[in-house]
Design an enzyme around this catalytic site. Structure first.
Site, PDB file in Angstrom:
ATOM      1  N   ILE A 440       0.823  -1.278  -0.070  1.00 47.22           N
ATOM      2  CA  ILE A 440       0.161   0.225   0.037  1.00 47.22           C
ATOM      3  C   ILE A 440       0.976   1.300  -0.176  1.00 47.22           C
ATOM      4  O   ILE A 440       1.978   1.330   0.427  1.00 47.22           O
ATOM      5  CB  ILE A 440      -1.107  -0.016   1.115  1.00 47.22           C
ATOM      6  CG1 ILE A 440      -0.174  -0.080   2.729  1.00 47.22           C
ATOM      7  CG2 ILE A 440      -1.937  -1.088   1.102  1.00 47.22           C
ATOM      8  CD1 ILE A 440      -1.150  -0.023   3.671  1.00 47.22           C
ATOM      9  N   GLU A 441       0.107   2.291  -0.486  1.00 51.35           N
ATOM     10  CA  GLU A 441       1.051   3.722  -0.678  1.00 51.35           C
ATOM     11  C   GLU A 441       2.234   3.524  -1.264  1.00 51.35           C
ATOM     12  O   GLU A 441       3.253   4.344  -0.699  1.00 51.35           O
ATOM     13  CB  GLU A 441       0.981   4.404   0.762  1.00 51.35           C
ATOM     14  CG  GLU A 441      -0.465   4.540   1.538  1.00 51.35           C
ATOM     15  CD  GLU A 441      -0.227   5.222   2.768  1.00 51.35           C
ATOM     16  OE1 GLU A 441       0.489   5.931   2.939  1.00 51.35           O
ATOM     17  OE2 GLU A 441      -1.213   5.031   3.413  1.00 51.35           O
ATOM     18  N   GLY A 442       2.245   2.882  -2.346  1.00 52.00           N
ATOM     19  CA  GLY A 442       3.360   2.600  -3.129  1.00 52.00           C
ATOM     20  C   GLY A 442       4.119   1.349  -2.830  1.00 52.00           C
ATOM     21  O   GLY A 442       4.724   1.283  -1.651  1.00 52.00           O
TER      22      GLY A 442
END
Length: 633
Positions: A440-442
């Protein structure tokens, strides 16, 4: 912030002629959204240029007594409330955080932790916010994600950064009352490539509203959110060159607006209590004044929000690792095999040392980057990405080693352990909850590419005049000579430096590790320069090499942060050598890893592996799949 001319120049630095139309569009869109600050105040960013700016992280930043007291009080209150009112195993089993628990979080003000006090929020610093999130993550991953998705990337953070006064006045006070927010960017066919976004926002004939249509996937809190940030395509932007660039804008969308439909709730391996799903927007009517930052600046908003927002992940990873350290300490003493506690056998001792030293390093990076986020003069992009990459990867190893130390008890559910009278350490749940942090988030792969783009930026800027097209030959020759002069001086400095002789005596035994970082930063800079020259524009396709280089830079940052943090702890209590032992073990292991990474730059099988992958994709290796039960429904 930078103007249109800056955008066009940054785009021209990249040769899009070798790309197909889709790749070029994606690259232009991403470059348009990049923040092109020089990064002078980025300690980690300077490492890639062979510049060691020790003063940026020494001495290690600390909280004031009043700020520490605020954090201490809230962490204690949250810890007591959750331990007395929330059964994390039940959340995992039922996929539901009880309403009474959510109301308790509201009463504690946890949905307004980062909301300024003038809007009835707690107004926490990033340091105190991450301290709270660290505690919650060690206990219940689903609860941590509920709060993090709401205010690390949800509506509160973009409004704080870019909202108009009217938007802030209307929405920010709602979060102290318990209103929940979400962030809607990803789509079924859109992950890290925003150029493929299909959700549209069409301006009404009277120019007062936009109509949003499309699907949004993996929208955490989306099923229960009262207000969302939704990314959607608006009208194309025409560059001075005549090219069209797709514009993405960010909208505040209230759940009460007609046309929002929940199509599916996603069921995941871990963090099973989160309300995450697939949302459909069908002619959702949104006022034009609900655009945040401005039309076409949605991706810029998303990137800026994530710079700080992703710092919750290192805090969460550290909290889970701290819990594992406690388990390793207790189990390592209590479990006796062959006449001795397992922690006294070398195999167990090495695991415990790894868990302890790794957790110390994660604590250092989380604390350092949190302090950086509270300092407006700091350029956080690179450090935040490194913190996310480093802590999410290392915590996975820490939890894996803890499970191995626990053996079958690590694999057994805590509820089962409790039912048969044993200590209910939830290691298997921690493992399932932790795995998402590398995605998540990259994802870790995307973080490396992001870091690579930032690391290469100073070189691209230096070569900007040479790369410019359609300029007179004389100007191009002049630019080439200027570039050659710069690199002749710069490159010689990467060899002729005194870092090998730096001892940093004020740091005591930690000084040798800082000397290593200083000298190795020059080697890293030389190596990056070599690969830029060797591969030139083709370097962007060498993702393995880029990833290795970025991992080296990340490890150097981690060593520096860990030594700075250890030096602070030694100053606070000169009689306790624990911080020095923790830092020393981590740094030595990290240096071995860096040695392996440098070696892998040349000792690899990239070409053969790429060919093999191609044959697999072409169906030439399908015979290897014979003998299984294949179900792809």
């Amino acid at each position: 912030m930078h103007n249109k001319q800056d955008h066009d120049e940054s785009i021209s630095m990249l040769d899009t002629s070798r790309m197909n139309a889709e790749q070029a569009a994606a690259m232009r869109l991403t470059e348009e959204a990049r923040d092109t600050k020089a990064g002078i105040n980025s300690f980690a960013g300077q490492l890639f240029m062979g510049s060691f700016k020790k003063e940026l992280i020494f001495p290690f930043p600390t909280q004031s007594q009043s700020e520490q007291a605020i954090g201490d009080k809230l962490v204690a209150e949250v810890s007591t409330f959750l331990s007395e009112n929330l059964d994390a195993e039940q959340v995992d089993a039922t996929q539901k955080i009880p309403d009474k628990v959510i109301q308790g979080l509201v009463d504690l003000g946890l949905f307004a932790m980062k909301t300024p006090k003038k809007y009835n929020g707690l107004g926490l610093t990033q340091v105190n916010y991450n301290r709270v999130m660290m505690a919650i993550s060690s206990y219940c991953g689903s609860t941590a994600v509920l709060l993090s998705a709401h205010q690390s990337i949800g509506v509160p953070q973009p409004l704080k950064l870019f909202g108009t006064q009217a938007q802030k006045d209307k929405y920010l006070p709602l979060f102290r009352l318990g209103k929940i927010s979400a962030f809607a960017l990803t789509e079924p066919e859109v992950g890290s490539d925003p150029a493929k976004m299909e959700t549209t926002a069409t301006l009404s004939d009277d120019g007062k509203h936009y109509y949003i249509n499309g699907l949004k996937l993996w929208c955490t809190n989306g099923l229960i959110a009262d207000v969302l940030v939704v990314m959607a395509k608006t009208e194309d932007k025409i560059l001075s060159s005549g090219e069209k660039i797709q514009q993405i804008s960010a909208f505040i969308v209230e759940r009460e607006y007609p046309g929002i439909e929940i199509l599916h709730r996603c069921d995941f391996m871990g963090i099973r209590g989160i309300e995450n799903g697939l949302l459909k927007f069908n002619n959702v009517k949104v006022p034009v004044e609900n655009i945040i930052l401005g039309k076409g600046k949605g991706l810029k908003l998303a990137l800026a929000t994530l710079n700080t927002g992703r710092l919750t992940l290192p805090a969460a990873a550290t909290g889970m690792s701290k819990y594992c350290l406690g388990v390793a300490r207790e189990w390592g003493r209590e479990r006796v095999q062959w006449g001795r506690p397992i922690g006294e056998h070398e195999a167990g001792a090495k695991k415990i040392a790894f868990i302890a030293s790794s957790t110390f390093a994660m604590q250092a990076i989380t604390s350092l980057t949190s302090h950086m986020a509270d300092d407006d003069t700091q350029d956080l992009r690179i450090e935040a990405a490194m913190a996310k990459l480093f802590c999410s990867e290392l915590s996975w190893q820490v939890i894996d080693e803890t499970m191995q130390l626990r053996g079958g008890r690590g694999y057994e559910k805590a509820s089962s352990l409790k039912a048969r009278g044993e200590k209910a350490y939830p290691i298997e749940r921690l493992m399932r909850d932790c795995r998402i942090n590398r995605i998540i988030e990259g994802t870790s792969d995307i973080m490396k590419l992001f870091l690579a783009r930032e690391a290469m930026d100073p070189h691209l800027k230096s070569a900007a005049d040479v790369l410019k097209k359609q300029q007179p030959v004389g100007q191009q020759i002049e630019a080439g000579l200027k570039l050659a002069t710069f690199y002749a001086h710069w490159y010689s400095k990467q060899w002729l430096n005194r870092s090998h002789f730096s001892t940093h005596p004020e740091l005591g035994k930690l000084g040798k590790h800082i000397s290593y970082v200083e000298s190795t930063s020059h080697k890293l800079a030389r190596t990056i320069f070599y690969y830029i020259g060797y591969y030139q524009q083709a370097l962007e396709e060498k993702q393995h090499i880029l990833g290795l280089l970025m991992e080296i830079g990340t490890e150097l940052f981690a060593i520096s942060a860990t030594c700075s943090y250890a030096h602070l702890k030694l100053q606070e209590n000169s009689y306790d050598l624990g911080p020095q032992y923790l830092a020393d073990v981590f740094c030595l292991n990290s240096q071995r890893k860096i040695k392996r990474l440098f070696l892998e730059l040349t000792d690899n099988d990239d070409k053969k592996e790429n060919k093999l992958a191609s044959r697999v994709l072409n169906g030439e290796i399908e015979w290897l799949e014979e003998g299984i039960i294949w179900n792809n429904d």
